[in-house]
Design a protein around this motif. Structure first.
Motif, PDB file in Angstrom:
ATOM      1  N   THR A 526       0.834  -1.197   0.000  1.00 50.25           N
ATOM      2  CA  THR A 526       0.000   0.000   0.000  1.00 50.25           C
ATOM      3  C   THR A 526       0.871   1.250   0.000  1.00 50.25           C
ATOM      4  O   THR A 526       1.944   1.274   0.612  1.00 50.25           O
ATOM      5  N   TYR A 527       0.437   2.294  -0.697  1.00 47.69           N
ATOM      6  CA  TYR A 527       1.162   3.562  -0.722  1.00 47.69           C
ATOM      7  C   TYR A 527       0.810   4.373   0.521  1.00 47.69           C
ATOM      8  O   TYR A 527      -0.367   4.557   0.837  1.00 47.69           O
ATOM      9  N   GLY A 528       1.842   4.829   1.221  1.00 46.49           N
ATOM     10  CA  GLY A 528       1.603   5.611   2.424  1.00 46.49           C
ATOM     11  C   GLY A 528       2.814   6.440   2.785  1.00 46.49           C
ATOM     12  O   GLY A 528       3.855   6.384   2.133  1.00 46.49           O
ATOM     13  N   GLY A 529       2.660   7.223   3.837  1.00 46.98           N
ATOM     14  CA  GLY A 529       3.749   8.083   4.288  1.00 46.98           C
ATOM     15  C   GLY A 529       3.789   8.162   5.800  1.00 46.98           C
ATOM     16  O   GLY A 529       2.973   7.557   6.503  1.00 46.98           O
ATOM     17  N   GLN A 530       4.741   8.920   6.302  1.00 46.31           N
ATOM     18  CA  GLN A 530       4.958   8.998   7.750  1.00 46.31           C
ATOM     19  C   GLN A 530       3.741   9.535   8.497  1.00 46.31           C
ATOM     20  O   GLN A 530       3.527   9.194   9.663  1.00 46.31           O
ATOM     21  N   VAL A 531       2.932  10.346   7.833  1.00 48.02           N
ATOM     22  CA  VAL A 531       1.742  10.893   8.476  1.00 48.02           C
ATOM     23  C   VAL A 531       0.728   9.799   8.811  1.00 48.02           C
ATOM     24  O   VAL A 531      -0.149   9.981   9.661  1.00 48.02           O
ATOM     25  N   ASP A 532       0.872   8.628   8.178  1.00 47.37           N
ATOM     26  CA  ASP A 532      -0.089   7.535   8.348  1.00 47.37           C
ATOM     27  C   ASP A 532       0.265   6.566   9.478  1.00 47.37           C
ATOM     28  O   ASP A 532      -0.521   5.673   9.795  1.00 47.37           O
ATOM     29  N   ILE A 563      -3.024   7.999  -1.352  1.00 46.56           N
ATOM     30  CA  ILE A 563      -2.481   9.245  -1.897  1.00 46.56           C
ATOM     31  C   ILE A 563      -1.440   9.756  -0.906  1.00 46.56           C
ATOM     32  O   ILE A 563      -1.749   9.961   0.267  1.00 46.56           O
ATOM     33  N   VAL A 564      -0.226   9.948  -1.369  1.00 43.76           N
ATOM     34  CA  VAL A 564       0.855  10.404  -0.498  1.00 43.76           C
ATOM     35  C   VAL A 564       1.217  11.846  -0.865  1.00 43.76           C
ATOM     36  O   VAL A 564       1.842  12.087  -1.892  1.00 43.76           O
ATOM     37  N   PRO A 565       0.813  12.827  -0.044  1.00 45.46           N
ATOM     38  CA  PRO A 565       1.161  14.215  -0.337  1.00 45.46           C
ATOM     39  C   PRO A 565       2.570  14.548   0.158  1.00 45.46           C
ATOM     40  O   PRO A 565       3.032  14.019   1.170  1.00 45.46           O
ATOM     41  N   PHE A 566       3.244  15.420  -0.560  1.00 46.32           N
ATOM     42  CA  PHE A 566       4.505  15.986  -0.104  1.00 46.32           C
ATOM     43  C   PHE A 566       4.291  17.476   0.133  1.00 46.32           C
ATOM     44  O   PHE A 566       3.404  18.087  -0.474  1.00 46.32           O
ATOM     45  N   ILE A 567       5.083  18.073   1.000  1.00 46.68           N
ATOM     46  CA  ILE A 567       4.767  19.430   1.433  1.00 46.68           C
ATOM     47  C   ILE A 567       4.992  20.485   0.358  1.00 46.68           C
ATOM     48  O   ILE A 567       4.602  21.639   0.541  1.00 46.68           O
ATOM     49  N   ASN A 568       5.609  20.120  -0.766  1.00 45.39           N
ATOM     50  CA  ASN A 568       5.727  21.083  -1.866  1.00 45.39           C
ATOM     51  C   ASN A 568       4.546  20.998  -2.829  1.00 45.39           C
ATOM     52  O   ASN A 568       4.533  21.651  -3.865  1.00 45.39           O
TER      53      ASN A 568
END
Length: 648
Positions: A526-532, A563-568
């Motif tokens: 699964t696609y994810g990021g540290q916020v998850d 959906i993995v957002p980046f801060i830019n």
């Protein structure tokens, strides 16, 4: 008048000297752009804007020298040129590692400067003195009396200079807006601002934005957090019953794996596994390994990763929340766990408590204790680079963990795998790579050392009796090799690094280890990021997270949006990647040129970032009261030596 100005020497004619200084600084700045920065020039207009954008700020600042009289004007020229050069060079050094530009919040992180040591020195090059050549030449010309005291000018000369600067900037901005609409209102990416407007205009813009952000807290009220709460209710995803409560009652240990990128997992160098222990965990039946997990950090790097993991909110677009927002009210993971049956929370780190302002931020997050470098044996043979080496750090942490009343939450932050990746010879158990880039080459040795230290820690945890009742969460905090290392990384990966591949290098490993066969381990794609991570961990512990302000979603939920957002403002999903205004296929890595509707993705990313920033800048959690939730009083927290065994 001849005593003041020599009309035979063109350098002593005020407007000619002024123009020559402007031209010299203009050429120098443009040269720096070409040599030091990778700004992604795509067309002739962008190249033209890159060429002219130093002019307006140079004319603006140097115009103030026209107010000075006689020899004072030459002195003012030197001061202004030196300051402008220092700002430019500061960005050069910062960009060499972080691939980013300095902001005011970064400059406020002064407590970090004294500890940068070898990292900063590794970024400075012998030819850098040339970036101050124009200043040196002017000083020499004045000292040799080739440039003499300047004649007095009417005030309208200063006004004319400012007017010219404003006119040039207005034209510059108009052209920039034609190529990148809403440049100043919607962009999150500092590379765009510098590419279109220049380093010094960006600095002015950043100062204004920083001032405006400070006012957001004053203007905020309880209605704002209600709006955020209503938004989050629309994006709530249900837990996966298969994993809900799988780690209930267990201790929790977080391990921040410094600069560890995901490409290193299962990578072989000269036939040898670089990280054999971590590789084994990808096949472990008690371990979940997420191989499409991305870091989402900004300028705060490790502190941003902590912020994401503890709060399930995005880091600030500029600076570090640890530094500029440590006085905010939070409902961090330590505080949540203390409200849900945990007896003790602690952070452990072999560096000074002042680095990244951790002592103050940890109190804001509700940590009972912070074991910093004062609690470790910081001998010369045990320390390198930023602090205590990983093996002694883990070894000396075990007694502290054994002493904590269970269930406890502990976060351990490693250091050894940190730029510029030095390592004592006796600790080198794998040969370096041979890319020709010493930084990248050494990275494999320090990554192996980190891997060995983690295996040692697991074994020591088993010997301590804590292992069987402890969930261990290990995550890479941010990239180890920046975009500026692209040529060497292309040799490492054996392929050309396109913008899509560069974004893929933002993948970091995430391991969640739950002993006792309580989960079905394996690779999770699964696609994810540290916020998850926080919502995932809370649900594994059986804690209801539905009322908390979280911008991440459970990585194990079958309903989650991938959906993995980046801060830019960029993002990646299983089918699309949005990078610098362009779309790529996540399936092929190829550029998508035809029109494909991605408004849902872009709207989701914008809302996530905007609402998260609204919470942090407005300090909105001070208005958010949960029934029965007990906030930790910061004034009661004391991390000094004599308090370390004082248990709640």
């Amino acid at each position: 008048m001849k005593s003041i100005i020599d009309n035979k020497n063109l350098l002593n004619r005020p407007f000619i000297l002024f123009s020559l200084i402007v031209i010299a600084f203009w050429i120098k700045t443009y040269t720096v752009y070409q040599i030091e920065f990778s700004l992604g020039i795509e067309n002739g207009l962008q190249q033209f804007l890159l060429f002219i954008n130093p002019v307006s700020s140079t004319v603006f600042f140097l115009s103030f020298a026209l107010l000075a009289k006689g020899k004072n004007r030459n002195f003012v020229y030197i001061v202004i040129m030196f300051i402008l050069s220092l700002v430019l060079y500061g960005n050069v050094v910062y960009y060499r590692f972080f691939n980013d530009f300095v902001t005011m919040p970064v400059l406020l992180q002064t407590q970090n400067f004294g500890q940068l040591g070898g990292s900063a020195l590794a970024l400075i090059k012998p030819f850098d003195i040339l970036y101050f050549l124009d200043v040196i030449v002017l000083i020499a010309l004045i000292w040799l009396k080739i440039v003499r005291p300047q004649m007095e000018l009417p005030r309208r000369a200063f006004i004319a200079g400012l007017s010219a600067a404003i006119l040039i900037f207005t034209g510059n901005l108009a052209l920039a807006e034609s190529d990148r609409p809403q440049l100043l209102t919607r962009t999150f990416d500092r590379n765009y601002l510098v590419k279109y407007l220049g380093v010094h205009n960006f600095t002015i813009y950043d100062i204004i934005q920083s001032s405006m952000s400070a006012s957001q807290r004053v203007a905020a009220d309880s209605n704002d957090i209600t709006e955020v709460r209503n938004y989050l209710e629309t994006s709530y995803v249900k837990p996966n019953e298969k994993y809900l409560g799988a780690a209930e009652g267990m201790n929790v240990i977080y391990i921040s794996m410094e600069s560890l990128q995901n490409f290193i997992i299962n990578y072989k160098l000269n036939g040898q596994e670089v990280t054999p222990f971590l590789n084994s965990l990808t096949r472990d039946k008690n371990t979940l390994y997420f191989n499409n997990f991305f870091h989402q950090t900004g300028q705060g790097k490790t502190s941003d990763a902590e912020f994401l993991m503890e709060n399930s909110m995005f880091p600030l677009p500029k600076g570090s929340a640890f530094t500029v927002k440590a006085t905010n009210t939070y409902q961090g993971l330590p505080e949540i766990l203390k409200n849900n049956g945990f007896n003790y929370t602690a952070a452990l780190h072999g560096n000074s408590k002042t680095f990244w302002n951790r002592e103050n931020m940890y109190k804001a997050l509700g940590y009972d204790m912070f074991y910093d470098s004062a609690y470790y044996n910081m001998t010369e043979e045990n320390t390198l680079n930023y602090g205590l080496e990983d093996k002694p750090f883990f070894k000396e942490s075990i007694p502290y963990l054994k002493d904590m009343p269970q269930p406890f939450y502990a976060k351990l932050i490693t250091l050894s795998n940190h730029f510029p990746y030095p390592l004592d010879k006796e600790d080198q158990t794998i040969e370096p790579a041979t890319t020709g880039d010493k930084t990248v080459d050494r990275y494999f040795q320090t990554a192996r050392y980190l891997d060995e230290s983690l295996e040692q820690f697991f074994n020591d945890l088993k010997a301590s009796g804590l292992y069987d009742n402890t969930m261990i969460v290990m995550y890479g905090d941010h990239y180890g090799n920046s975009e500026n290392r692209k040529p060497a990384m292309e040799k490492v990966l054996g392929k050309k690094i396109t913008p899509y591949e560069q974004q893929q290098l933002q993948k970091v490993p995430l391991f969640i280890h739950v002993p006792g066969e309580k989960i079905q381990g394996g690779i999770k794609s699964t696609y994810g990021g540290q916020v998850d991570v926080r919502p995932t961990v809370l649900r594994l512990l059986g804690i209801d997270n539905s009322e908390y302000i979280e911008f991440g979603s459970d990585l194990l939920s079958t309903e989650r949006r991938q959906i993995v957002p980046f801060i830019n403002g960029d993002f990646v999903t299983p089918d699309q990647a949005f990078i610098d205004g362009r779309l790529y296929s996540s399936l092929t890595g190829e550029r998508i040129t035809e029109e494909i509707e991605n408004k849902y993705y872009s709207d989701f990313v914008k809302n996530q970032l905007d609402f998260s920033n609204k919470v942090v800048y407005g300090d909105l959690l001070r208005f958010y009261e949960l029934k029965g939730f007990q906030r930790v009083e910061r004034s009661t927290l004391d991390y000094s030596q004599e308090k370390r065994y004082n248990k709640p």
